[in-house]
Design an enzyme around this catalytic site. Structure first.
Site, short mmCIF file in Angstrom:
data_model
loop_
_atom_site.label_atom_id
_atom_site.label_comp_id
_atom_site.label_asym_id
_atom_site.label_seq_id
_atom_site.Cartn_x
_atom_site.Cartn_y
_atom_site.Cartn_z
N ARG A 91 -79.93 -6.20 -114.32
CA ARG A 91 -78.98 -5.97 -113.24
C ARG A 91 -77.60 -6.43 -113.72
O ARG A 91 -77.41 -7.61 -114.01
CB ARG A 91 -79.42 -6.75 -111.99
N HIS A 134 -69.14 -6.68 -107.50
CA HIS A 134 -69.49 -8.09 -107.61
C HIS A 134 -68.16 -8.85 -107.71
O HIS A 134 -67.86 -9.49 -108.72
CB HIS A 134 -70.40 -8.33 -108.82
N GLU A 179 -73.34 -9.88 -102.25
CA GLU A 179 -72.96 -11.03 -101.42
C GLU A 179 -71.63 -10.84 -100.70
O GLU A 179 -70.67 -11.58 -100.95
CB GLU A 179 -72.94 -12.31 -102.28
N ASN A 307 -80.41 -12.51 -102.67
CA ASN A 307 -80.01 -13.55 -103.62
C ASN A 307 -80.29 -14.89 -102.96
O ASN A 307 -79.65 -15.24 -101.97
CB ASN A 307 -78.52 -13.45 -103.94
N TYR A 309 -80.89 -19.12 -103.30
CA TYR A 309 -80.75 -20.35 -104.10
C TYR A 309 -81.26 -21.58 -103.37
O TYR A 309 -81.93 -22.41 -103.95
CB TYR A 309 -79.28 -20.55 -104.52
N GLU A 375 -81.28 -12.10 -107.18
CA GLU A 375 -80.80 -13.28 -107.90
C GLU A 375 -81.62 -14.48 -107.45
O GLU A 375 -81.86 -14.66 -106.25
CB GLU A 375 -79.33 -13.62 -107.59
O1 IFM Z 1 -72.86 -16.89 -110.18
C1 IFM Z 1 -73.16 -16.53 -108.86
C2 IFM Z 1 -73.23 -15.03 -108.71
O2 IFM Z 1 -72.08 -14.41 -109.14
C3 IFM Z 1 -73.45 -14.67 -107.26
N1 IFM Z 1 -74.58 -15.38 -106.72
C4 IFM Z 1 -74.65 -16.79 -106.93
C5 IFM Z 1 -74.46 -17.12 -108.40
C6 IFM Z 1 -74.52 -18.64 -108.62
O3 IFM Z 1 -73.53 -19.27 -107.91
#
Ligand code: IFM
Length: 471
Positions: A91, A134, A179, A307, A309, A375
């Site tokens: 990606r 992006h 995002e 995405n 985290y 992500e």
């Molecule tokens: O690096 C970023 C990415 O560009 C977008 N999502 C989160 C990642 C980590 O912060």
């Protein structure tokens, strides 16, 4: 955090502890400004991130994406690394400022680069997954109002049509936006990201125009490449109240509304959440939403990209505590709390249950759509050891735990089709510059030498096994 030995031997499908469905896409992700460098080559024009990073005080140590990981010149070598890892999908994002010519129109040399990249990926047996936006808005468009200007959505559709016209027959899946919450609320709300503007009304306006751009890009992709597989990557989160009080539950409702439902509801339910419209009525009348916009934004798409985290733990701020820098419109009276437990090098909490809960929630609230984790990953302060090895056991633990959580969601019926680790390469982490390393491949920014971290070797074993290998 526990450490983990890297399995030395190749594993086979029989060795998988948690097997993923056949045909699952095992991928890794990057984004143009974070890895490409070559910011002034072949007709590329400046983006808002070039301008922002060149402004003193905006990024850690004044770092910029000028050279980054030099992926623009080294993409063939990087595809060689992908082959060594065994990736099935890559990606990447297309840089709008490479494709848009100065003053408008299309710069064919910009498209040529992505055509070379896509063809080389296909030749290596790796699926190209392209993100159209992006975060690197051409500076010329920002000068004309950026995402607060409705016209930017139309310009985005022109750009999407040009890219799809060239590559639509070869790209496996498109993400229109990456995002949009960050683009709108960090870029135009808190100002922590490019273009660094601060104002909550304009952030909500930008969010709508980004969604409109998504909808118009879907139309453009379908027209130029009717067989396109179209998606959008959202940084949706599991938002949890810090206590059971009604005030903390209400804070969680509001953050969930602004982080998740503000984007998911128009895309999948053709309407903005009524509670969020009411909450923000003091700062905007929403008059930038015009007749017909919601039908454009809500046109069917083929998949959702997530995405993920960390989860968000929120509550009502104590009386008198006001968060003047919040990116959340009207969120000054909401406090974010650290989740107990381990954290990554970003200070982000490690809690894979958030990914499972999020995937289950999508299915419950938005239907049986195919989903990709577009992500997921973690930054840690990695170094090349004296033996030339990069030992990153915490990243292996992080990815393993999140894959296990994703597997739980699949077992519960979620149609999860793929997983992209963030990131293939160490790269420019936006306002943090090069101080944070997310890659499964280490990059020495002075020499541009790449070293596969232990996590890359471990991920190769995951891919070979079709799931998480036995320890
Ligand atoms: O690096 C970023 C990415 O560009 C977008 N999502 C989160 C990642 C980590 O912060």
């Amino acid at each position: 955090m526990s450490t983990l030995a890297v399995p030395a031997a190749q594993t086979s499908a029989q060795d998988a502890e948690l097997r993923f469905p056949p045909g699952f896409w095992w991928g890794a992700a990057t984004a143009a400004y974070q890895v490409e460098g070559a910011v002034a080559e072949d007709g590329r024009t400046p983006s808002i991130w070039d301008t922002f990073a060149a402004t003193p005080g905006r990024t850690d140590r004044g770092d910029t994406g000028e050279r980054a990981a030099d992926h623009y010149h080294r993409y063939l070598d990087d595809i060689g690394l992908m082959t060594r890892i065994g990736l099935g999908a890559y990606r990447f994002s297309v840089a709008w400022p490479r494709v848009r010519a100065a003053g408008g129109g299309i710069n064919p040399a910009g498209l040529d680069f992505y055509e070379r990249l896509v063809d080389a990926l296909l030749a290596a047996g790796i699926r190209p997954v392209a993100t159209l936006y992006h975060w690197d808005l051409p500076q010329e468009l920002e000068d004309a109002g950026g995402w607060t200007a409705r016209d930017t959505a139309g310009r985005f559709a022109d750009y999407a049509a040009a890219v799809a016209g060239r590559l639509g027959d070869r790209v496996s899946m498109w993400n229109t936006l990456n995002e949009p919450w960050c683009s709108a609320f960090l870029g135009y709300g808190s100002g922590g990201h490019a273009p660094g503007r601060r104002g909550h009304r304009q952030a909500l306006t930008a969010a709508h125009h980004l969604l409109l751009a998504h909808g118009r890009a879907v139309q453009a992709l379908r027209a130029a490449a009717p067989r396109s597989h179209v998606s959008v990557a959202l940084n949706a989160g599991a938002v949890r109240p810090v206590t059971d009080t009604p005030a903390d539950h209400d804070a969680a409702r509001r953050i969930d509304g602004l982080l998740n439902r503000l984007f998911l509801d128009p895309i999948f339910r053709r309407g903005y959440p009524a509670d969020i419209q009411a909450d923000t009525a003091t700062i905007t009348d929403w008059s930038y939403v015009r007749d017909g916009d919601l039908a454009v934004i809500g046109a069917p798409i083929d998949a959702l990209g997530v995405n993920y985290y960390q989860p968000d733990l929120v509550g009502a701020a104590p009386a008198g505590q006001v968060d003047t820098g919040t990116p959340y419109p009207t969120g000054e009276d909401i406090a974010f709390h650290p989740t107990p437990g381990p954290t990554t090098g970003m200070g982000w909490s490690i809690d894979p249950t958030g990914l499972r809960d999020l995937l289950l929630r999508f299915r419950r609230d938005y239907g049986e759509l195919p989903v990709y984790v577009t992500e997921n990953g973690a930054a840690f302060p990695d170094e090349v050891g004296p033996d030339g090895r990069v030992a990153d056991p915490h990243r292996i633990d992080y990815v393993r735990a999140h894959l296990a959580a994703a597997h739980e969601a699949i077992a519960a019926g979620v149609d999860l089709r793929g997983y992209f680790v963030w990131s293939l390469l160490d790269n420019f982490e936006w306002a943090y510059g090069y101080s944070k390393r997310f890659g499964i491949v280490h990059v020495d920014y002075d020499t541009q030498v790449r070293t596969l971290k232990d996590s890359a070797h471990w991920y190769r074993d995951v891919i070979t096994a079709g799931g998480i290998p036995r320890r």
